[in-house]
Design an enzyme around this catalytic site. Sequence first.
Site, short mmCIF file in Angstrom:
data_model
loop_
_atom_site.label_atom_id
_atom_site.label_comp_id
_atom_site.label_asym_id
_atom_site.label_seq_id
_atom_site.Cartn_x
_atom_site.Cartn_y
_atom_site.Cartn_z
N CYS A 116 -33.84 -18.20 -6.39
CA CYS A 116 -34.52 -17.78 -5.15
C CYS A 116 -35.43 -16.58 -5.35
O CYS A 116 -36.19 -16.23 -4.45
CB CYS A 116 -33.47 -17.50 -4.10
SG CYS A 116 -32.22 -18.81 -4.04
N HIS A 256 -35.16 -12.67 0.98
CA HIS A 256 -34.75 -14.04 0.74
C HIS A 256 -33.68 -14.42 1.76
O HIS A 256 -32.78 -13.64 2.05
CB HIS A 256 -34.20 -14.18 -0.69
CG HIS A 256 -33.49 -15.47 -0.90
ND1 HIS A 256 -34.06 -16.68 -0.59
CD2 HIS A 256 -32.24 -15.74 -1.36
CE1 HIS A 256 -33.19 -17.64 -0.86
NE2 HIS A 256 -32.08 -17.10 -1.32
N ASN A 286 -31.17 -21.92 3.33
CA ASN A 286 -31.64 -21.33 2.08
C ASN A 286 -32.61 -22.31 1.41
O ASN A 286 -32.20 -23.38 0.95
CB ASN A 286 -30.44 -21.05 1.17
CG ASN A 286 -30.83 -20.39 -0.14
OD1 ASN A 286 -32.00 -20.34 -0.50
ND2 ASN A 286 -29.84 -19.89 -0.85
O1 UT7 Z 1 -28.70 -18.59 -3.15
C1 UT7 Z 1 -27.64 -19.28 -3.76
C2 UT7 Z 1 -26.59 -19.77 -2.79
N1 UT7 Z 1 -26.28 -18.80 -1.79
C3 UT7 Z 1 -25.28 -17.96 -1.93
O2 UT7 Z 1 -24.56 -17.97 -2.87
C4 UT7 Z 1 -25.06 -16.98 -0.83
C5 UT7 Z 1 -23.93 -16.04 -1.12
N2 UT7 Z 1 -22.62 -16.45 -0.64
C6 UT7 Z 1 -22.38 -16.79 0.62
O3 UT7 Z 1 -23.26 -16.90 1.44
C7 UT7 Z 1 -20.96 -17.02 1.03
O4 UT7 Z 1 -20.11 -16.64 -0.03
C8 UT7 Z 1 -20.66 -18.48 1.44
C9 UT7 Z 1 -21.33 -18.77 2.78
C10 UT7 Z 1 -21.19 -19.43 0.39
C11 UT7 Z 1 -19.17 -18.68 1.62
O5 UT7 Z 1 -18.64 -17.74 2.55
P1 UT7 Z 1 -17.29 -16.97 2.23
O6 UT7 Z 1 -16.99 -16.15 3.40
O7 UT7 Z 1 -17.48 -16.27 0.92
O8 UT7 Z 1 -16.25 -18.14 2.14
P2 UT7 Z 1 -15.34 -18.60 0.91
O9 UT7 Z 1 -16.18 -19.19 -0.17
O10 UT7 Z 1 -14.43 -17.48 0.52
O11 UT7 Z 1 -14.49 -19.74 1.59
C12 UT7 Z 1 -13.59 -19.46 2.67
C13 UT7 Z 1 -12.93 -20.75 3.08
C14 UT7 Z 1 -12.32 -21.51 1.92
O12 UT7 Z 1 -11.11 -22.10 2.37
P3 UT7 Z 1 -9.69 -21.42 2.03
O13 UT7 Z 1 -9.63 -21.36 0.53
O14 UT7 Z 1 -9.74 -20.06 2.64
O15 UT7 Z 1 -8.70 -22.34 2.66
C15 UT7 Z 1 -13.31 -22.61 1.63
O16 UT7 Z 1 -12.72 -23.76 1.06
O17 UT7 Z 1 -13.89 -21.65 3.66
C16 UT7 Z 1 -13.82 -22.92 3.02
N3 UT7 Z 1 -15.15 -23.53 3.04
C17 UT7 Z 1 -15.60 -24.25 4.07
N4 UT7 Z 1 -15.03 -24.57 5.25
C18 UT7 Z 1 -15.77 -25.31 6.10
C19 UT7 Z 1 -16.12 -23.46 2.08
N5 UT7 Z 1 -17.20 -24.14 2.49
C20 UT7 Z 1 -16.90 -24.64 3.73
C21 UT7 Z 1 -17.62 -25.40 4.66
N6 UT7 Z 1 -17.02 -25.71 5.84
N7 UT7 Z 1 -18.89 -25.82 4.45
#
Ligand code: UT7
Length: 329
Positions: A116, A256, A286
């Site tokens: 990005c 971004h 994104n």
């Molecule tokens: O530019 C490259 C891509 N962008 C990024 O990498 C952006 C940076 N990161 C983020 O924006 C965030 O880390 C995310 C939005 C990707 C994830 O948010 P988070 O608050 O860090 O959530 P997490 O990955 O810790 O997941 C929390 C929970 C998990 O479940 P458990 O283990 O707590 O039971 C995931 O399995 O949310 C679950 N999860 C979802 N639930 C519903 C992950 N994706 C989803 C989803 N819908 N799409």
Amino acid sequence: MTRSRFGILGFGGYAPERVMTNDEWAEYVDTSDEWITARTGIKRRRVADDRETTVDLAAVAAEKALADAGVSAAELDEIVIATDTPEAYAPDTAAFLQHRLGAGEVTGYDLGGSGCAGFVLALDVGMSRVVQRSRRILVVGVELITRMMDWSDRATCVLFGDAAGAVVLGPAEAPVELLASTAGTDGSQADILARFAGGTRKPFSLEMAERREHLEIAFNGREVFRQAVKRMSEASRDVLEQAGKRIEDVALVIPHQANRRIIDSVRKSLRLGEEQIYVNIEDYGNTGSASVPLALFQAREEGRIEPGDLVLLTAFGAGFHWAAALLQF
Ligand code: UT7
């Protein structure tokens, strides 16, 4: 010639027509509008038509930028494209765009792999080439990510959308000037935001396709989040310092658009007011290398940028790579 006689002459942007809402994603994977909205700020994104390819998106944005600049494709001297979802493995997307636009047999190349951060890096490269050679250069950021991702991986698929943005650089009496720029790389963090499939480290195989690994994005969202806030904030401070400007002088920061919470954290870190930061993530998600140039185009179209304004671009992506640029309108 001095650097101040060169700059951005025109802006363009494009997003495919089809809108895909969070509720539609819930039909494909175990997710919900509530989760996506709360964790990312995304409500909808654009998805390219099956017949569209990367060069189709790039061409629309490029033609708008050329029209805005009053420059014809035949007058271009160089084309540089930032993308991680290219038209083909080889040749690069720049070759396809050169032919599509009817540009001359110009220098054309892609800058890929910086995720990005790609467009801001390409802008800096393009600007230095313009100054060096007094040329007209088309710089495009484009991604057709929805075709290259795993639609069954809820951790990544809901984050992305397709789009393109473009600028034309060249000499002019009163161009939008680039006052300062910076870019950096930390390859020690490559494993936590990467696509390995198809490279020499992990060539394509039937077994890989059967396990759906050919579309896999290696991804540690939490660490990417932390690094994105840190690097985009630091890069912003760097360009301000280089130009001898203060954050209060900046009319608009265009970051971004990866996550609304990342954008809010950058805003707080830089002590910006809400009105000083541009956000379109709700509608586009994104869009990788297209995110900053699309937002720049839209901010200008919406009248959020006035003559005389200082505008700061800051971006972060795979690599890790980061880049920032300070523009004087
Ligand atoms: O530019 C490259 C891509 N962008 C990024 O990498 C952006 C940076 N990161 C983020 O924006 C965030 O880390 C995310 C939005 C990707 C994830 O948010 P988070 O608050 O860090 O959530 P997490 O990955 O810790 O997941 C929390 C929970 C998990 O479940 P458990 O283990 O707590 O039971 C995931 O399995 O949310 C679950 N999860 C979802 N639930 C519903 C992950 N994706 C989803 C989803 N819908 N799409």
